[in-house]
Design an enzyme around this catalytic site. Structure first.
Site, PDB file in Angstrom:
ATOM      1  N   ARG A   1      -1.681  -6.232  -8.204  1.00 20.45           N
ATOM      2  CA  ARG A   1      -0.594  -7.183  -7.969  1.00 20.45           C
ATOM      3  C   ARG A   1      -0.454  -8.206  -9.083  1.00 20.45           C
ATOM      4  NH1 ARG A   1      -2.937  -8.148  -2.131  1.00 20.45           N
ATOM      5  NH2 ARG A   1      -4.598  -8.651  -3.552  1.00 20.45           N
TER       6      ARG A   1
ATOM      7  N   SER B   1      -3.164  -7.663   2.710  1.00 21.41           N
ATOM      8  CA  SER B   1      -3.687  -7.553   4.076  1.00 21.41           C
ATOM      9  C   SER B   1      -4.295  -8.866   4.531  1.00 21.41           C
ATOM     10  CB  SER B   1      -4.739  -6.437   4.150  1.00 21.41           C
ATOM     11  OG  SER B   1      -4.159  -5.190   3.905  1.00 21.41           O
TER      12      SER B   1
ATOM     13  N   HIS C   1       0.840  -1.207   0.000  1.00 20.23           N
ATOM     14  CA  HIS C   1       0.000   0.000   0.000  1.00 20.23           C
ATOM     15  C   HIS C   1       0.870   1.250   0.000  1.00 20.23           C
ATOM     16  CE1 HIS C   1      -3.212  -2.527   2.249  1.00 20.23           C
ATOM     17  NE2 HIS C   1      -3.633  -2.358   1.009  1.00 20.23           N
TER      18      HIS C   1
ATOM     19  N   LYS D   1     -15.384  -8.115   3.615  1.00 18.91           N
ATOM     20  CA  LYS D   1     -14.394  -8.368   4.657  1.00 18.91           C
ATOM     21  C   LYS D   1     -14.925  -7.913   6.013  1.00 18.91           C
ATOM     22  CE  LYS D   1     -10.269  -7.557   1.815  1.00 18.91           C
ATOM     23  NZ  LYS D   1      -9.041  -6.726   1.707  1.00 18.91           N
TER      24      LYS D   1
END
Length: 139
Positions: free
Chosen positions: A90, A127, A16, A40
């Protein structure tokens, strides 16, 4: 030009921060914003995530920290006068998912998305992965 770097940041990672630093070098101002993610369950309270983000962005003069946990990203952008969203990607799965979101944001509010590819040395970090590793070590 102002840009928004949204995320759950639960927790904030080196990946990040890499994307944020790179975005800060490209835009006049970057608002890093803790957003709600319906998919989440947050590990850390929003206030703690904001405090952590403020702590790690102190040296970035054109970066501010905010939160928006009720409503759509485009609602925040409209109210803050932001026309560009920054997203780190990513891999191909990230790119596919983020591209779909980018199309929706553009259709809903004319918001453009600026993709920054992850640094290859950090691309494996997420994360979710950090949370899973921490949970397994706590057991």
């Amino acid at each position: 030009m102002r840009a928004l770097f949204p995320g759950s940041f639960d927790p904030v990672t080196e990946g990040h921060l890499d994307v944020l630093r790179r975005a800060a070098s490209l835009f006049d101002e970057v608002v890093v914003c803790v957003m709600a993610n319906a998919g989440k369950t947050g590990r850390f309270p929003v206030t703690e995530r904001l405090d952590r983000l403020r702590a790690v962005t102190t040296g970035l003069g054109n970066v501010s920290v905010d939160s928006h946990t009720d409503g759509l990203l485009v609602d925040y952008c409209r109210s803050a006068g932001i026309d560009v969203v920054v997203r780190g990607v990513r891999d191909g799965a990230d790119a596919e998912h983020e591209t779909r979101l980018a199309h929706v944001n553009r259709e809903l509010a004319g918001i453009e998305t600026f993709f920054i590819p992850a640094d290859p040395a950090l691309a494996h970090i997420s994360s979710t992965l950090l949370t899973a590793v921490h949970a397994s070590r706590s057991s």
